[in-house]
Design a protein around this motif. Structure first.
Motif, PDB file in Angstrom:
ATOM      1  N   ALA A  14       0.813  -1.208   0.000  1.00 33.65           N
ATOM      2  CA  ALA A  14       0.000   0.000   0.000  1.00 33.65           C
ATOM      3  C   ALA A  14       0.849   1.262   0.000  1.00 33.65           C
ATOM      4  O   ALA A  14       0.470   2.281  -0.590  1.00 33.65           O
ATOM      5  N   ALA A  15       2.013   1.209   0.656  1.00 28.28           N
ATOM      6  CA  ALA A  15       2.900   2.375   0.717  1.00 28.28           C
ATOM      7  C   ALA A  15       3.895   2.406  -0.431  1.00 28.28           C
ATOM      8  O   ALA A  15       4.689   3.349  -0.528  1.00 28.28           O
ATOM      9  N   ASP A  16       3.855   1.376  -1.289  1.00 28.81           N
ATOM     10  CA  ASP A  16       4.783   1.281  -2.416  1.00 28.81           C
ATOM     11  C   ASP A  16       6.238   1.312  -1.937  1.00 28.81           C
ATOM     12  O   ASP A  16       7.071   2.071  -2.436  1.00 28.81           O
ATOM     13  N   LEU A  17       6.508   0.462  -0.934  1.00 26.49           N
ATOM     14  CA  LEU A  17       7.844   0.369  -0.357  1.00 26.49           C
ATOM     15  C   LEU A  17       8.353  -1.062  -0.436  1.00 26.49           C
ATOM     16  O   LEU A  17       7.553  -2.009  -0.387  1.00 26.49           O
ATOM     17  N   PRO A  18       9.662  -1.262  -0.538  1.00 21.69           N
ATOM     18  CA  PRO A  18      10.210  -2.616  -0.448  1.00 21.69           C
ATOM     19  C   PRO A  18       9.847  -3.222   0.906  1.00 21.69           C
ATOM     20  O   PRO A  18       9.784  -2.524   1.927  1.00 21.69           O
ATOM     21  N   ARG A  19       9.613  -4.513   0.911  1.00 19.57           N
ATOM     22  CA  ARG A  19       9.188  -5.176   2.141  1.00 19.57           C
ATOM     23  C   ARG A  19      10.204  -4.985   3.272  1.00 19.57           C
ATOM     24  O   ARG A  19       9.830  -4.752   4.430  1.00 19.57           O
ATOM     25  N   ALA A  20      11.482  -5.074   2.941  1.00 15.97           N
ATOM     26  CA  ALA A  20      12.520  -4.923   3.964  1.00 15.97           C
ATOM     27  C   ALA A  20      12.511  -3.512   4.550  1.00 15.97           C
ATOM     28  O   ALA A  20      12.707  -3.326   5.760  1.00 15.97           O
ATOM     29  N   THR A  21      12.273  -2.513   3.698  1.00 16.07           N
ATOM     30  CA  THR A  21      12.212  -1.127   4.168  1.00 16.07           C
ATOM     31  C   THR A  21      11.018  -0.933   5.090  1.00 16.07           C
ATOM     32  O   THR A  21      11.133  -0.322   6.159  1.00 16.07           O
ATOM     33  N   ALA A  22       9.860  -1.447   4.672  1.00 18.41           N
ATOM     34  CA  ALA A  22       8.655  -1.335   5.495  1.00 18.41           C
ATOM     35  C   ALA A  22       8.852  -2.022   6.836  1.00 18.41           C
ATOM     36  O   ALA A  22       8.383  -1.535   7.878  1.00 18.41           O
ATOM     37  N   ARG A  23       9.541  -3.149   6.833  1.00 18.64           N
ATOM     38  CA  ARG A  23       9.786  -3.890   8.077  1.00 18.64           C
ATOM     39  C   ARG A  23      10.606  -3.048   9.059  1.00 18.64           C
ATOM     40  O   ARG A  23      10.271  -2.961  10.242  1.00 18.64           O
ATOM     41  N   ARG A  24      11.660  -2.416   8.581  1.00 20.38           N
ATOM     42  CA  ARG A  24      12.498  -1.594   9.456  1.00 20.38           C
ATOM     43  C   ARG A  24      11.719  -0.401  10.001  1.00 20.38           C
ATOM     44  O   ARG A  24      11.843  -0.044  11.178  1.00 20.38           O
ATOM     45  N   ILE A  25      10.907   0.199   9.157  1.00 23.80           N
ATOM     46  CA  ILE A  25      10.108   1.348   9.589  1.00 23.80           C
ATOM     47  C   ILE A  25       9.103   0.926  10.649  1.00 23.80           C
ATOM     48  O   ILE A  25       8.932   1.600  11.676  1.00 23.80           O
ATOM     49  N   LEU A  26       8.430  -0.189  10.430  1.00 26.21           N
ATOM     50  CA  LEU A  26       7.431  -0.664  11.384  1.00 26.21           C
ATOM     51  C   LEU A  26       8.054  -0.992  12.729  1.00 26.21           C
ATOM     52  O   LEU A  26       7.484  -0.690  13.785  1.00 26.21           O
ATOM     53  N   PHE A  27       9.207  -1.614  12.724  1.00 26.32           N
ATOM     54  CA  PHE A  27       9.878  -1.931  13.981  1.00 26.32           C
ATOM     55  C   PHE A  27      10.313  -0.653  14.699  1.00 26.32           C
ATOM     56  O   PHE A  27      10.289  -0.578  15.929  1.00 26.32           O
ATOM     57  N   THR A  28      10.702   0.372  13.936  1.00 28.53           N
ATOM     58  CA  THR A  28      11.052   1.659  14.537  1.00 28.53           C
ATOM     59  C   THR A  28       9.825   2.313  15.157  1.00 28.53           C
ATOM     60  O   THR A  28       9.878   2.830  16.283  1.00 28.53           O
ATOM     61  N   LEU A  29       8.708   2.284  14.438  1.00 27.48           N
ATOM     62  CA  LEU A  29       7.458   2.844  14.959  1.00 27.48           C
ATOM     63  C   LEU A  29       6.967   2.061  16.169  1.00 27.48           C
ATOM     64  O   LEU A  29       6.426   2.633  17.120  1.00 27.48           O
ATOM     65  N   GLU A  30       7.173   0.763  16.149  1.00 24.67           N
ATOM     66  CA  GLU A  30       6.791  -0.068  17.290  1.00 24.67           C
ATOM     67  C   GLU A  30       7.645   0.292  18.513  1.00 24.67           C
ATOM     68  O   GLU A  30       7.139   0.380  19.634  1.00 24.67           O
ATOM     69  N   HIS A  31       8.923   0.506  18.285  1.00 27.40           N
ATOM     70  CA  HIS A  31       9.818   0.891  19.374  1.00 27.40           C
ATOM     71  C   HIS A  31       9.390   2.228  19.980  1.00 27.40           C
ATOM     72  O   HIS A  31       9.509   2.439  21.199  1.00 27.40           O
ATOM     73  N   GLY A  32       8.881   3.136  19.135  1.00 31.34           N
ATOM     74  CA  GLY A  32       8.427   4.436  19.607  1.00 31.34           C
ATOM     75  C   GLY A  32       7.040   4.422  20.209  1.00 31.34           C
ATOM     76  O   GLY A  32       6.565   5.457  20.702  1.00 31.34           O
ATOM     77  N   GLY A  33       6.374   3.283  20.150  1.00 32.49           N
ATOM     78  CA  GLY A  33       5.044   3.169  20.735  1.00 32.49           C
ATOM     79  C   GLY A  33       3.909   3.585  19.837  1.00 32.49           C
ATOM     80  O   GLY A  33       2.758   3.664  20.276  1.00 32.49           O
ATOM     81  N   PHE A  34       4.186   3.832  18.549  1.00 30.56           N
ATOM     82  CA  PHE A  34       3.142   4.265  17.621  1.00 30.56           C
ATOM     83  C   PHE A  34       2.451   3.098  16.926  1.00 30.56           C
ATOM     84  O   PHE A  34       1.375   3.256  16.358  1.00 30.56           O
ATOM     85  N   VAL A  35       3.082   1.937  16.941  1.00 25.10           N
ATOM     86  CA  VAL A  35       2.551   0.741  16.284  1.00 25.10           C
ATOM     87  C   VAL A  35       2.694  -0.437  17.231  1.00 25.10           C
ATOM     88  O   VAL A  35       3.654  -0.515  18.012  1.00 25.10           O
ATOM     89  N   THR A  36       1.750  -1.344  17.178  1.00 30.85           N
ATOM     90  CA  THR A  36       1.851  -2.584  17.941  1.00 30.85           C
ATOM     91  C   THR A  36       1.622  -3.758  16.999  1.00 30.85           C
ATOM     92  O   THR A  36       0.987  -3.604  15.941  1.00 30.85           O
ATOM     93  N   SER A  37       2.156  -4.925  17.373  1.00 23.89           N
ATOM     94  CA  SER A  37       2.045  -6.098  16.509  1.00 23.89           C
ATOM     95  C   SER A  37       1.917  -7.361  17.357  1.00 23.89           C
ATOM     96  O   SER A  37       2.487  -7.454  18.449  1.00 23.89           O
ATOM     97  N   ASP A  38       1.149  -8.322  16.830  1.00 24.22           N
ATOM     98  CA  ASP A  38       1.045  -9.627  17.488  1.00 24.22           C
ATOM     99  C   ASP A  38       2.016 -10.630  16.873  1.00 24.22           C
ATOM    100  O   ASP A  38       1.928 -11.820  17.114  1.00 24.22           O
ATOM    101  N   GLY A  39       2.925 -10.110  16.053  1.00 22.06           N
ATOM    102  CA  GLY A  39       3.878 -10.967  15.368  1.00 22.06           C
ATOM    103  C   GLY A  39       3.534 -11.180  13.912  1.00 22.06           C
ATOM    104  O   GLY A  39       4.391 -11.574  13.116  1.00 22.06           O
ATOM    105  N   LYS A  40       2.281 -10.884  13.562  1.00 24.77           N
ATOM    106  CA  LYS A  40       1.848 -11.029  12.172  1.00 24.77           C
ATOM    107  C   LYS A  40       1.144  -9.776  11.671  1.00 24.77           C
ATOM    108  O   LYS A  40       1.411  -9.297  10.569  1.00 24.77           O
ATOM    109  N   LEU A  41       0.241  -9.262  12.488  1.00 28.18           N
ATOM    110  CA  LEU A  41      -0.547  -8.100  12.089  1.00 28.18           C
ATOM    111  C   LEU A  41      -0.083  -6.858  12.842  1.00 28.18           C
ATOM    112  O   LEU A  41       0.242  -6.922  14.034  1.00 28.18           O
ATOM    113  N   PHE A  42      -0.105  -5.720  12.127  1.00 23.66           N
ATOM    114  CA  PHE A  42       0.313  -4.447  12.707  1.00 23.66           C
ATOM    115  C   PHE A  42      -0.898  -3.523  12.825  1.00 23.66           C
ATOM    116  O   PHE A  42      -1.736  -3.459  11.922  1.00 23.66           O
TER     117      PHE A  42
END
Length: 261
Positions: free
Chosen positions: A45-73
């Motif tokens: 949806a964001a037109d990003l490489p999967r690896a790039t999106a993964r790093r961004i999501l983990f950064t957002l998760e670290h900042g408390g803006f995103v949460t994940s159950d290991g599969k869904l964000f």
């Protein structure tokens, strides 16, 4: 040796932070998906490489803006602090909120404040006749500018040449069977609204809804937003909107002109 002078725009280009831009883009697609999403869905949806999106999501998760159950964000409520920062720092919201409350109480209808964002309007404040939940346009809600009363009064700030170009370039998908999409007719609508000082749009943005708006101007007459009132077509007529709502909106907008810088 004297330093070489940078070409105009070069400094801005070199200061661009691509990773931040991608992170903001990824945050934005959560709203388009509208449900917990997988890494692959978000990257696509964001037109990003999967690896790039993964790093961004983990950064957002670290900042408390995103949460994940290991599969869904999913986004967390902490994202709302970003919107709160805008609302708390916006002079237009600070100045207009008491006005929205006052005219909403007088009319016993919801009043809203919107600003122009590209080809869309964004509702950033509202007043309600009671401090309980009532149906209406939520803060952050977006609509196309061309088919809304708030949008048309704000589009009136552009001269006819700029306005013609804007209307021709923007997407004009019909929202209802009543939506005006022809650029020449829209130009005439906006010009007419500019001349009369208000816009009344009837069932163009939503099938059973009409609204009336006036521009909000700062001290130097520059339009910085629009305030409106709307209602279901079976409950409030266009004549009542002009007779009862328009004077309240005009008084409210005029009362803050000298306060907006």
């Amino acid at each position: 040796m004297p330093k070489l002078k940078r070409a105009e725009g070069e400094e801005r280009a070199t200061d661009f932070v691509e990773s931040l831009d991608r992170g903001i883009r990824l945050l934005g697609v959560f709203g388009t998906i509208g449900a917990p999403a997988t890494l692959s869905d978000l990257a696509r949806a964001a037109d990003l490489p999967r690896a790039t999106a993964r790093r961004i999501l983990f950064t957002l998760e670290h900042g408390g803006f995103v949460t994940s159950d290991g599969k869904l964000f999913t986004l967390t409520p902490r994202v709302l602090t970003l919107a709160a920062s805008y609302l708390q720092s916006s002079q237009v919201v600070t100045v207009l909120q008491p006005v929205l409350d006052r005219i909403a109480l007088a009319a016993q209808e919801i009043s809203s404040l919107a600003v122009l964002d590209g080809d869309e309007v964004v509702f950033i404040a509202r007043g309600s006749p009671t401090r309980v939940f009532s149906a209406g346009l939520d803060i952050g809600y977006r609509l196309p500018a061309f088919c809304t009363s708030v949008g048309r009064v704000m589009l009136g700030q552009f001269d006819d040449g700029d306005l013609t170009a804007r209307l021709a370039a923007m997407q004009r998908e019909p929202m209802t069977p009543h939506t005006v999409t022809d650029p020449k007719r829209l130009l005439a609508c906006v010009r007419g609204d500019r001349e009369q000082g208000y816009s009344l749009v009837d069932r163009e943005a939503e099938p059973h809804f009409r609204s009336i708006s006036v521009p909000v101007r700062r001290y130097d007459d520059v339009i910085v937003g629009a305030i409106n009132m709307g209602a279901h077509v079976d409950r409030v007529s266009t004549a009542e909107m002009i007779e009862r709502f328009l004077p309240l909106l005009r008084e409210g907008a005029e009362s803050v002109k000298s306060m907006l810088l």
